[in-house]
Design an enzyme around this catalytic site. Structure first.
Site, PDB file in Angstrom:
ATOM      1  N   LEU A  17      46.510  -5.723  34.455  1.00  0.00           N
ATOM      2  CA  LEU A  17      47.150  -6.080  33.196  1.00  0.00           C
ATOM      3  C   LEU A  17      47.771  -4.866  32.520  1.00  0.00           C
ATOM      4  O   LEU A  17      48.855  -4.963  31.927  1.00  0.00           O
ATOM      5  CB  LEU A  17      46.141  -6.751  32.259  1.00  0.00           C
ATOM      6  CG  LEU A  17      46.657  -7.085  30.859  1.00  0.00           C
ATOM      7  CD1 LEU A  17      47.853  -8.031  30.911  1.00  0.00           C
ATOM      8  CD2 LEU A  17      45.538  -7.676  30.000  1.00  0.00           C
ATOM      9  N   ASP A  69      39.608   8.955  30.285  1.00  0.00           N
ATOM     10  CA  ASP A  69      38.409   8.445  30.943  1.00  0.00           C
ATOM     11  C   ASP A  69      37.470   7.930  29.864  1.00  0.00           C
ATOM     12  O   ASP A  69      36.894   8.708  29.099  1.00  0.00           O
ATOM     13  CB  ASP A  69      37.748   9.553  31.758  1.00  0.00           C
ATOM     14  CG  ASP A  69      36.536   9.063  32.547  1.00  0.00           C
ATOM     15  OD1 ASP A  69      36.073   7.927  32.295  1.00  0.00           O
ATOM     16  OD2 ASP A  69      36.048   9.827  33.403  1.00  0.00           O
ATOM     17  N   SER A 151      38.416 -11.167  26.454  1.00  0.00           N
ATOM     18  CA  SER A 151      38.410 -12.149  27.537  1.00  0.00           C
ATOM     19  C   SER A 151      38.227 -13.546  26.962  1.00  0.00           C
ATOM     20  O   SER A 151      37.503 -13.735  25.973  1.00  0.00           O
ATOM     21  CB  SER A 151      37.264 -11.847  28.511  1.00  0.00           C
ATOM     22  OG  SER A 151      37.066 -12.921  29.416  1.00  0.00           O
ATOM     23  N   TYR A 191      29.784  -9.055  31.835  1.00  0.00           N
ATOM     24  CA  TYR A 191      31.146  -8.845  31.371  1.00  0.00           C
ATOM     25  C   TYR A 191      31.444  -9.684  30.134  1.00  0.00           C
ATOM     26  O   TYR A 191      31.974  -9.186  29.135  1.00  0.00           O
ATOM     27  CB  TYR A 191      32.130  -9.176  32.488  1.00  0.00           C
ATOM     28  CG  TYR A 191      33.582  -9.026  32.115  1.00  0.00           C
ATOM     29  CD1 TYR A 191      34.163  -7.768  31.990  1.00  0.00           C
ATOM     30  CD2 TYR A 191      34.384 -10.149  31.902  1.00  0.00           C
ATOM     31  CE1 TYR A 191      35.501  -7.621  31.657  1.00  0.00           C
ATOM     32  CE2 TYR A 191      35.722 -10.012  31.568  1.00  0.00           C
ATOM     33  CZ  TYR A 191      36.274  -8.746  31.446  1.00  0.00           C
ATOM     34  OH  TYR A 191      37.591  -8.619  31.110  1.00  0.00           O
ATOM     35  N   LYS A 195      32.223  -8.389  26.303  1.00  0.00           N
ATOM     36  CA  LYS A 195      33.488  -8.699  25.639  1.00  0.00           C
ATOM     37  C   LYS A 195      33.244  -9.421  24.306  1.00  0.00           C
ATOM     38  O   LYS A 195      34.030  -9.259  23.360  1.00  0.00           O
ATOM     39  CB  LYS A 195      34.377  -9.535  26.550  1.00  0.00           C
ATOM     40  CG  LYS A 195      34.996  -8.746  27.696  1.00  0.00           C
ATOM     41  CD  LYS A 195      35.947  -7.644  27.215  1.00  0.00           C
ATOM     42  CE  LYS A 195      36.723  -7.019  28.363  1.00  0.00           C
ATOM     43  NZ  LYS A 195      37.655  -5.955  27.910  1.00  0.00           N
ATOM     44  N   THR A 226      44.170 -10.699  38.439  1.00  0.00           N
ATOM     45  CA  THR A 226      44.020  -9.256  38.599  1.00  0.00           C
ATOM     46  C   THR A 226      42.803  -8.983  39.466  1.00  0.00           C
ATOM     47  O   THR A 226      42.081  -9.896  39.846  1.00  0.00           O
ATOM     48  CB  THR A 226      43.846  -8.566  37.233  1.00  0.00           C
ATOM     49  OG1 THR A 226      42.576  -8.940  36.678  1.00  0.00           O
ATOM     50  CG2 THR A 226      44.960  -8.965  36.271  1.00  0.00           C
TER      51      THR A 226
END
Length: 275
Positions: A17, A69, A151, A191, A195, A226
């Site tokens: 993305l 980073d 997300s 995940y 999010k 992705t």
């Protein structure tokens, strides 16, 4: 070096993305100083070369790389120092960089605790540190914008909407009784929890910067093909995932002001995402 162009930093910009975001910005008529934030500078340079090769018309925008980073405070401090000395301000910060480590845990390559901590550190802690360091530069912009890429799986309300759409049914249908649970479907527990935490971080930054004129959103780009989930783009397309270019175009439109009425919200391309 002052610039009349809008200065935009996109983290995780060399792939997925992030690449589609810089592509959408670069191929518009609005001039930007596009800073390709990436962990490895050579990968950022390769992304820029690819983008220039894919762009047939001249662009009014500029492209440059910056080592960012999210797991290293030293890297983030150095990045902001470079932005300060080079531009003196930042108009748009797009927090696209992130990571999903659920598949690493499932495969036994990381412990459960290490996987969860890595997911949180990359998606939330690093993002929060970079935001904090960047605020003085954002406040020097005449129209500062702060975007956090979240997300669609992070919506708590939609964990109860099992029959609203097939993608939610896949995510929220309960597995059979017993333990251990079968390892089927996409591994997303850590995940999506992280999010959801990022959404709260956005709300607090909305509060903190409300009187400074900074426009803040969480961007929910949709189910995109992705490589983030470790499943592979082709498999995701078979599951109904969309072209990642659509996500890049959505972010471009937010940057250009098309969703200014929805600041402080988690936004999808066609709606506000339920909390």
């Amino acid at each position: 070096m002052a610039s009349d162009k809008k200065i935009v930093l996109v983290t995780g910009a060399n792939t997925g993305l992030g690449y589609e975001i810089i592509k959408a910005l670069y191929q518009t008529d609005i001039p930007y100083e596009i800073i390709v934030g990436c962990r490895t500078v050579s990968k950022g340079e390769a992304a820029i070369a690819k983008l220039r090769a894919e762009t047939t018309s001249p662009s009014p925008s500029s492209l440059t790389t910056l080592q960012v980073d999210l797991n290293s405070d030293a890297s983030l401090e150095s990045a902001v120092d470079t932005l300060t000395s080079t531009y003196g301000r930042l108009d748009i910060l797009i927090h696209n960089g992130g990571g999903s480590f659920d598949t690493e845990v499932r495969a036994g390559r990381m412990t459960l605790r290490d996987g969860f901590n890595a997911t949180w550190d990359t998606n939330v802690s690093g993002t929060h540190v970079l935001t904090t360091l960047s605020v003085p530069l954002l406040l020097k912009s005449s129209d500062p914008r702060l975007l956090f890429v979240t997300s669609g799986t992070s919506s708590m309300a939609e964990t109860e909407a099992q029959n609203k759409r097939p993608s939610l049914q896949r995510l929220n249908d309960p597995p059979p009784a017993g333990w251990p649970k079968p390892q089927t479907g996409m591994a997303l527990t850590m995940y999506r929890a992280v999010k959801t935490g990022l959404n709260m971080l956005m709300r607090d930054w909305t509060r903190q910067l409300k009187n400074d004129g900074v426009k803040v959103w969480c961007i929910s780009p949709g189910f995109l093909a992705t490589g983030l989930a470790g499943v592979g783009a082709e498999k995701l397309r078979e599951m109904g995932a969309m072209d990642p270019a659509l996500g890049g175009q959505f972010v471009r439109d937010v940057v250009a002001g098309q969703r200014d009425q929805d600041v402080g919200k988690v936004i999808r391309a066609t709606e506000i995402q339920p909390w």
